[in-house]
Design a protein around this motif. Structure first.
Motif, PDB file in Angstrom:
ATOM      1  N   GLN A  58      22.265 -18.912   4.630  1.00 13.82           N
ATOM      2  CA  GLN A  58      22.348 -20.222   5.257  1.00 13.82           C
ATOM      3  C   GLN A  58      21.393 -21.214   4.586  1.00 13.82           C
ATOM      4  OE1 GLN A  58      24.854 -20.717   7.317  1.00 13.82           O
ATOM      5  NE2 GLN A  58      24.246 -20.213   9.402  1.00 13.82           N
ATOM      6  N   CYS A  59      21.905 -22.435   4.304  1.00 15.56           N
ATOM      7  CA  CYS A  59      21.077 -23.543   3.820  1.00 15.56           C
ATOM      8  C   CYS A  59      21.124 -24.644   4.866  1.00 15.56           C
ATOM      9  CB  CYS A  59      21.590 -24.058   2.480  1.00 15.56           C
ATOM     10  SG  CYS A  59      21.386 -22.928   1.102  1.00 15.56           S
ATOM     11  N   TYR A  60      20.150 -24.641   5.760  1.00 14.66           N
ATOM     12  CA  TYR A  60      20.154 -25.593   6.862  1.00 14.66           C
ATOM     13  C   TYR A  60      19.686 -27.000   6.451  1.00 14.66           C
ATOM     14  CZ  TYR A  60      20.840 -21.704  10.118  1.00 14.66           C
ATOM     15  OH  TYR A  60      21.349 -20.626  10.798  1.00 14.66           O
ATOM     16  N   ALA A  61      19.026 -27.115   5.315  1.00 14.83           N
ATOM     17  CA  ALA A  61      18.499 -28.423   4.886  1.00 14.83           C
ATOM     18  C   ALA A  61      18.563 -28.548   3.376  1.00 14.83           C
ATOM     19  CB  ALA A  61      17.061 -28.609   5.366  1.00 14.83           C
ATOM     20  N   VAL A  89      13.927 -23.014   7.787  1.00 13.30           N
ATOM     21  CA  VAL A  89      13.580 -24.384   7.406  1.00 13.30           C
ATOM     22  C   VAL A  89      14.727 -25.297   7.837  1.00 13.30           C
ATOM     23  CG1 VAL A  89      13.086 -25.950   5.488  1.00 13.30           C
ATOM     24  CG2 VAL A  89      12.199 -23.605   5.447  1.00 13.30           C
ATOM     25  N   TYR A  90      14.421 -26.261   8.720  1.00 12.16           N
ATOM     26  CA  TYR A  90      15.456 -27.097   9.310  1.00 12.16           C
ATOM     27  C   TYR A  90      15.503 -28.519   8.733  1.00 12.16           C
ATOM     28  CZ  TYR A  90      16.675 -23.796  13.069  1.00 12.16           C
ATOM     29  OH  TYR A  90      17.135 -22.711  13.774  1.00 12.16           O
ATOM     30  N   ALA A 107      16.373 -26.779  -1.378  1.00  8.10           N
ATOM     31  CA  ALA A 107      17.265 -26.248  -0.344  1.00  8.10           C
ATOM     32  C   ALA A 107      16.483 -25.300   0.552  1.00  8.10           C
ATOM     33  CB  ALA A 107      18.449 -25.536  -0.987  1.00  8.10           C
ATOM     34  N   GLY A 108      16.632 -25.487   1.880  1.00  5.59           N
ATOM     35  CA  GLY A 108      16.000 -24.583   2.836  1.00  5.59           C
ATOM     36  C   GLY A 108      16.907 -23.405   3.104  1.00  5.59           C
ATOM     37  N   CYS A 109      16.540 -22.256   2.607  1.00  3.38           N
ATOM     38  CA  CYS A 109      17.349 -21.042   2.729  1.00  3.38           C
ATOM     39  C   CYS A 109      16.582 -20.039   3.593  1.00  3.38           C
ATOM     40  CB  CYS A 109      17.633 -20.438   1.358  1.00  3.38           C
ATOM     41  SG  CYS A 109      18.441 -21.600   0.226  1.00  3.38           S
TER      42      CYS A 109
END
Length: 483
Positions: free
Chosen positions: A182-185, A226-227, A197-199
């Protein structure tokens, strides 16, 4: 200069000579009158004396042998007058010499004054020349400014013409990066050279240059997902907010490497949204702990103020272009208008609006207008400020595509001023909305991703749209293209 001096010498000499001739004539005339009067007076006196003498002889014959006094044989008073005249003439000659010196002094002073006047005139002429040069420079600057203004106007016309053309964002497949996690940001820097990228709990740093995307660093300071990610505009520093309730300032070192500069603790729950002002001395954060915090930079970052007017999670934050007004929205179905009061740095809630549905995202279009996106709505609401009472009210809705939404607020709205484009994630769609010249907002493109687990960012110039979605499990890059 020689003509002037000659004229002055001749004029002064003539005037002095005439003056002294007149004085000498008057003196001689006066003394002639004096010794004539004296002679007459003395003669009268001796006539009286002689008369007395004759009477005495008659009384005393022995006195007959005394000589009779005759003044006409004596010229004593005339001699005295001549002596006095001689003395006066001597004095006059001395005065003439003195006047000559005074005249010479006056001439010298006149020459000096004339020289000073010449110097002053030369200085004035020089000043005039300098003013002429300055005027020429100012005229040149004005011409350059006019040229720049014409270029800007031409650019504005061109930009307006460009904005009237249809556009879309097309995927660049060779830029895609497969990421199963998931990359939320996501965030990209000001010159589009670095992508982060926040992974999960890590931050992946990618070099983005001339069609090549290359991972160069992994940052592991956060303890959970990381959001939020935000690049600073003036520097290459960036911020991250996490489920672990912390905010980290990442400092650029060199050679595309970053390190943790400071960790901000203050929130008691996950960080959902972050904004930073253009001066890079203020950070505003919204959290699931229902608060908004204002952090200021005083050699280190400190929490200056906390707003606790929301009764539930804060989902969206935006700062206006003037940097003095913040709008927030959250799960409590409330929109807050927060302003900075005058010279005071304190922030105050000046308006609280109740809405029908909780809001995920807000975005300023200009200082007096913002958009508001509610969950699972097929429209975006526009709020504008009344110029009389300074309060915001809803003025219209913009139709968009959405689909089901899982309550994800982590993809903030963006307005790209250079292209007059509003980017809004709604459900399974990214809606790209253009602001027309007449102020109308129309949806130009809606990109369907087939999942509401969708996160991303647009570059500051509007050239690139970067996303990660759970269906493709790719970081995809799309580029602006006019049709």
């Amino acid at each position: 200069m020689n003509k002037l001096e000659g004229f002055q010498n001749q004029d002064c000499q003539t005037a002095i000579e005439e003056c002294f001739k007149e004085v000498q004539t008057k003196i001689e005339s006066s003394f002639n009158n004096i010794y004539i009067d004296l002679d007459s007076l003395i003669n009268e006196i001796f006539d009286v004396l002689n008369d007395k003498y004759q009477k005495c002889i008659q009384r005393s014959p022995s006195l007959i042998n005394l000589p009779q006094i005759k003044l006409e044989d004596y010229n004593i008073f005339q001699q005295i007058c001549q002596d006095i005249i001689s003395i006066i003439k001597s004095k006059i000659n001395n005065q003439v010499l003195l006047k000559e010196k005074e005249k010479e002094l006056l001439i010298n002073m006149s020459l000096k004054c004339e020289q000073q006047m010449i110097e002053i005139l030369q200085q004035l002429e020089q000043k005039s020349n300098e003013k002429d040069i300055l005027l020429e420079q100012q005229t040149l600057q004005i011409q350059q400014l006019n040229t720049q203004l014409n270029i800007q106007q031409s650019s504005t016309v061109k930009s307006t013409h460009t904005q009237s053309k249809p556009f879309n964002y097309q995927i660049i497949k060779e830029f895609s990066i497969s990421k199963s996690y998931q990359c939320y940001a996501l965030a990209i820097d000001n010159d589009c050279s670095t992508l982060v990228a926040g992974c999960y709990s890590t931050i992946k740093v990618f070099e983005f240059n001339q069609g090549v995307i290359k991972q160069i660093q992994t940052l592991n300071e956060h303890k959970s997902f990381v959001y939020t990610l935000n690049f600073m505009k003036k520097s290459k520093h960036f911020l991250s907010g996490s489920l672990d309730s912390s905010i980290i300032i990442w400092k650029y070192i060199q050679n595309n490497l970053w390190s943790s500069q400071q960790i901000l603790y203050g929130h008691s729950n996950q960080i959902n949204c972050l904004v930073i002002n253009k001066y890079e001395d203020l950070i505003i954060s919204g959290s699931n702990d229902n608060t908004i915090k204002f952090w200021i930079n005083k050699n280190e970052w400190l929490c200056q103020q906390t707003i606790a007017d929301h009764s539930s999670s804060v989902y969206g934050l935006v700062l206006n272009q003037q940097q003095n007004r913040v709008v927030s929205c959250g799960h409590d179905k409330v929109i807050l208008i927060i302003e900075q009061s005058g010279q005071n740095t304190e922030w105050k809630v000046v308006q609280k609006m109740k809405v029908d549905q909780f809001g995920y995202r807000v975005c300023f279009i200009d200082n007096n207008m913002f958009t508001f996106s509610q969950g699972e709505k097929e429209y975006i609401s526009v709020f504008e400020m009344n110029t009389i009472n300074k309060l915001f009210t809803k003025t219209r809705d913009i139709n968009i595509k959405s689909g089901s939404d899982s309550g994800n607020c982590l993809f903030p709205q963006q307005y790209i001023n250079g292209k007059c484009i509003l980017l809004s994630k709604n459900g399974q769609y990214i809606n790209l909305i253009r602001k027309k010249q007449n102020g109308e907002l129309l949806t130009e493109q809606s990109i369907h991703f087939g999942t509401n687990s969708l996160f991303g960012v647009m570059s500051d110039d509007g050239e690139y749209l970067i996303t990660w979605d759970e269906k493709s499990k790719q970081i995809q890059i799309r580029r602006y293209k006019e049709q």
